[in-house]
Design a protein around this motif. Structure first.
Motif, mmCIF file in Angstrom:
data_model
loop_
_atom_site.group_PDB
_atom_site.id
_atom_site.type_symbol
_atom_site.label_atom_id
_atom_site.label_comp_id
_atom_site.label_asym_id
_atom_site.label_seq_id
_atom_site.Cartn_x
_atom_site.Cartn_y
_atom_site.Cartn_z
ATOM 1 N N PRO A 244 3.284 4.421 -2.984
ATOM 2 C CA PRO A 244 2.471 4.046 -4.138
ATOM 3 C C PRO A 244 1.432 5.092 -4.506
ATOM 4 C CG PRO A 244 2.504 2.294 -2.499
ATOM 5 C CD PRO A 244 3.206 3.462 -1.892
ATOM 6 N N SER A 245 1.070 5.096 -5.756
ATOM 7 C CA SER A 245 -0.030 5.947 -6.204
ATOM 8 C C SER A 245 -1.280 5.584 -5.404
ATOM 9 C CB SER A 245 -0.263 5.675 -7.695
ATOM 10 O OG SER A 245 -1.403 6.356 -8.115
ATOM 11 N N GLY A 246 -1.920 6.583 -4.828
ATOM 12 C CA GLY A 246 -3.118 6.339 -4.023
ATOM 13 C C GLY A 246 -2.815 6.226 -2.533
ATOM 14 N N ALA A 247 -1.517 6.275 -2.162
ATOM 15 C CA ALA A 247 -1.160 6.165 -0.738
ATOM 16 C C ALA A 247 -1.633 7.382 0.054
ATOM 17 C CB ALA A 247 0.342 5.994 -0.574
ATOM 18 N N GLY A 248 -1.810 8.513 -0.646
ATOM 19 C CA GLY A 248 -2.319 9.705 0.035
ATOM 20 C C GLY A 248 -1.320 10.857 0.095
ATOM 21 N N LYS A 249 -0.297 10.821 -0.755
ATOM 22 C CA LYS A 249 0.750 11.853 -0.725
ATOM 23 C C LYS A 249 0.169 13.250 -0.970
ATOM 24 C CE LYS A 249 2.951 9.762 -4.045
ATOM 25 N NZ LYS A 249 2.083 8.605 -4.257
ATOM 26 N N SER A 250 -0.629 13.378 -2.050
ATOM 27 C CA SER A 250 -1.194 14.708 -2.367
ATOM 28 C C SER A 250 -2.097 15.184 -1.244
ATOM 29 C CB SER A 250 -2.011 14.673 -3.654
ATOM 30 O OG SER A 250 -1.345 13.972 -4.637
ATOM 31 N N THR A 251 -2.887 14.274 -0.688
ATOM 32 C CA THR A 251 -3.830 14.635 0.387
ATOM 33 C C THR A 251 -3.062 15.212 1.575
ATOM 34 O OG1 THR A 251 -5.216 12.778 -0.305
ATOM 35 C CG2 THR A 251 -5.665 13.710 1.873
ATOM 36 N N ARG B 201 -9.226 2.830 -2.413
ATOM 37 C CA ARG B 201 -8.999 4.280 -2.503
ATOM 38 C C ARG B 201 -8.783 4.716 -3.948
ATOM 39 N NH1 ARG B 201 -5.224 5.148 2.814
ATOM 40 N NH2 ARG B 201 -6.844 4.599 4.325
ATOM 41 N N ARG C 204 -11.253 7.269 -5.746
ATOM 42 C CA ARG C 204 -10.788 8.552 -6.264
ATOM 43 C C ARG C 204 -11.431 8.848 -7.616
ATOM 44 N NH1 ARG C 204 -4.327 9.578 -6.760
ATOM 45 N NH2 ARG C 204 -4.481 8.056 -8.425
ATOM 46 N N ARG D 30 -1.340 0.758 -11.603
ATOM 47 C CA ARG D 30 -0.912 1.400 -10.354
ATOM 48 C C ARG D 30 -0.789 0.364 -9.227
ATOM 49 N NH1 ARG D 30 -1.322 7.081 -10.817
ATOM 50 N NH2 ARG D 30 -2.518 7.665 -12.639
ATOM 51 N N ASN E 124 -0.676 5.190 6.214
ATOM 52 C CA ASN E 124 -1.852 6.070 6.117
ATOM 53 C C ASN E 124 -3.138 5.260 6.257
ATOM 54 O OD1 ASN E 124 -3.699 8.070 5.617
ATOM 55 N ND2 ASN E 124 -3.240 8.251 3.424
ATOM 56 N N ASP E 125 -3.452 4.964 7.544
ATOM 57 C CA ASP E 125 -4.698 4.248 7.837
ATOM 58 C C ASP E 125 -5.721 5.324 8.181
ATOM 59 O OD1 ASP E 125 -6.644 2.553 8.610
ATOM 60 O OD2 ASP E 125 -5.449 1.416 10.044
ATOM 61 N N ASP E 126 -5.641 5.830 9.417
ATOM 62 C CA ASP E 126 -6.468 6.973 9.803
ATOM 63 C C ASP E 126 -5.761 8.248 9.317
ATOM 64 O OD1 ASP E 126 -8.557 8.308 11.535
ATOM 65 O OD2 ASP E 126 -6.698 9.102 12.398
ATOM 66 N N LEU E 127 -6.463 9.046 8.515
ATOM 67 C CA LEU E 127 -5.817 10.202 7.880
ATOM 68 C C LEU E 127 -5.252 11.191 8.894
ATOM 69 C CD1 LEU E 127 -5.007 11.758 5.338
ATOM 70 C CD2 LEU E 127 -7.296 12.738 5.282
HETATM 71 N N1 LIG Z 1 -6.425 7.923 5.383
HETATM 72 C C1 LIG Z 1 -7.261 7.922 4.351
HETATM 73 N N2 LIG Z 1 -8.467 7.334 4.487
HETATM 74 C C2 LIG Z 1 -9.321 7.293 3.447
HETATM 75 N N3 LIG Z 1 -9.091 7.796 2.222
HETATM 76 C C3 LIG Z 1 -7.905 8.401 2.018
HETATM 77 C C4 LIG Z 1 -6.933 8.500 3.067
HETATM 78 N N4 LIG Z 1 -5.852 9.144 2.570
HETATM 79 C C5 LIG Z 1 -6.135 9.446 1.285
HETATM 80 N N5 LIG Z 1 -7.369 9.006 0.944
HETATM 81 C C6 LIG Z 1 -8.024 9.092 -0.370
HETATM 82 O O1 LIG Z 1 -7.305 8.171 -1.218
HETATM 83 C C7 LIG Z 1 -7.231 8.688 -2.546
HETATM 84 C C8 LIG Z 1 -5.763 8.730 -2.968
HETATM 85 O O2 LIG Z 1 -5.093 9.764 -2.285
HETATM 86 P P1 LIG Z 1 -4.087 10.763 -3.039
HETATM 87 O O3 LIG Z 1 -4.655 11.196 -4.343
HETATM 88 O O4 LIG Z 1 -3.687 11.801 -2.038
HETATM 89 O O5 LIG Z 1 -2.854 9.749 -3.309
HETATM 90 P P2 LIG Z 1 -1.408 10.015 -3.952
HETATM 91 O O6 LIG Z 1 -0.452 9.211 -3.154
HETATM 92 O O7 LIG Z 1 -1.163 11.479 -4.034
HETATM 93 O O8 LIG Z 1 -1.560 9.396 -5.399
HETATM 94 P P3 LIG Z 1 -0.767 9.752 -6.779
HETATM 95 O O9 LIG Z 1 0.658 9.301 -6.573
HETATM 96 O O10 LIG Z 1 -1.478 8.921 -7.816
HETATM 97 O O11 LIG Z 1 -0.896 11.237 -7.009
HETATM 98 C C9 LIG Z 1 -7.903 10.055 -2.547
HETATM 99 O O12 LIG Z 1 -9.224 9.913 -3.049
HETATM 100 C C10 LIG Z 1 -7.891 10.447 -1.060
HETATM 101 O O13 LIG Z 1 -8.969 11.302 -0.734
#
Ligand SMILES: Nc1ncnc2c1ncn2[C@@H]1O[C@H](COP(=O)(O)OP(=O)(O)OP(=O)(O)O)[C@@H](O)[C@H]1O
Length: 196
Positions: free
Chosen positions: A15-22, A138, A142, A153, A177-180
């Motif tokens: 999902p969007s916001g799951a943390g893929k880009s991070t 999250r 963001r 989303r 993606n709980d603890d980064l």
């Molecule tokens: N384990 C984590 N704990 C806390 N915050 C997190 C964690 N992983 C990611 N985040 C934060 O959550 C937000 C969403 O992460 P990110 O933008 O990487 O998601 P995404 O899956 O790439 O979303 P999209 O598909 O919309 O591009 C960001 O602000 C990021 O810093």
């Protein structure tokens, strides 16, 4: 010399916001020469300083449809009046450079890639948020999206999470993606494998 590691493409979804880009940013920082993103095709016009073959391969609707017919895309979609797609040729461009291609795509694209008639099956990683509540926090944290977008989303996230649990889902690995730090290490172990 035989290649020492698999160049099979990796599909990351969630999902969007799951943390893929991070997670991908960290991976690309840690392994600067190892991975690449393919250049997508689009029928939309270039904006500003965008260059053909750099941000996108800019093509006409006819060229796009021709490639669709020839099964030249592993996945493609139309949003509004513009179409976007990931071509096999663009993935091969990355592989020719000796890099592993990473595809960051959404659910419908994942289904298409998994069902493509000729493209060798990539490895599928699904990144899951720990809960819908945390995902919502999250997305709000963001601070890049408008309220209406956040709600969209979140609704789409429910659909993606259901799909990930269904027998139809192709995922080889699900990382929560709980603890980064922990999530990054797990994702890295899957993506980089034994050479990590
Ligand atoms: N384990 C984590 N704990 C806390 N915050 C997190 C964690 N992983 C990611 N985040 C934060 O959550 C937000 C969403 O992460 P990110 O933008 O990487 O998601 P995404 O899956 O790439 O979303 P999209 O598909 O919309 O591009 C960001 O602000 C990021 O810093």
């Amino acid at each position: 010399m035989a290649p020492t590691r698999s160049s099979r493409a990796i599909v990351i979804s969630g999902p969007s916001g799951a943390g893929k880009s991070t997670i991908l940013k960290r991976l690309f920082d840690e392994y600067p020469d190892r991975f690449g993103f393919s250049v997508s095709h689009t029928t939309r016009a270039p904006r500003g300083a965008e260059q053909d073959g750099v941000e996108y391969h800019f093509v006409t609707k006819e060229q796009f449809n021709d490639l669709v017919e020839k099964k030249g895309f592993v996945e493609h979609a139309t949003f509004g009046s513009n179409s976007y797609g990931t071509s096999i040729a663009a993935i091969e461009e990355i592989e020719k450079k000796g890099r592993t291609c990473i595809l960051d795509i959404e659910m419908e694209g994942v289904k298409q890639v998994a069902n493509h008639p000729t493209f060798p099956r990539p490895r599928f990683l699904f990144l899951s948020p720990p809960s819908m509540d945390i995902l919502e926090k999250r997305l709000r944290g963001r601070a890049t999206d408008k309220e209406a977008d956040i709600l969209k989303r979140l609704n789409q996230a429910k659909v993606e999470m259901e799909f990930a649990k269904s027998p139809e889902a192709p995922h080889d690995k699900i990382v929560v993606n709980d603890d980064l730090e922990k999530a990054y290490q797990e994702a890295k172990a899957f993506i980089v494998g034994e050479d990590a």
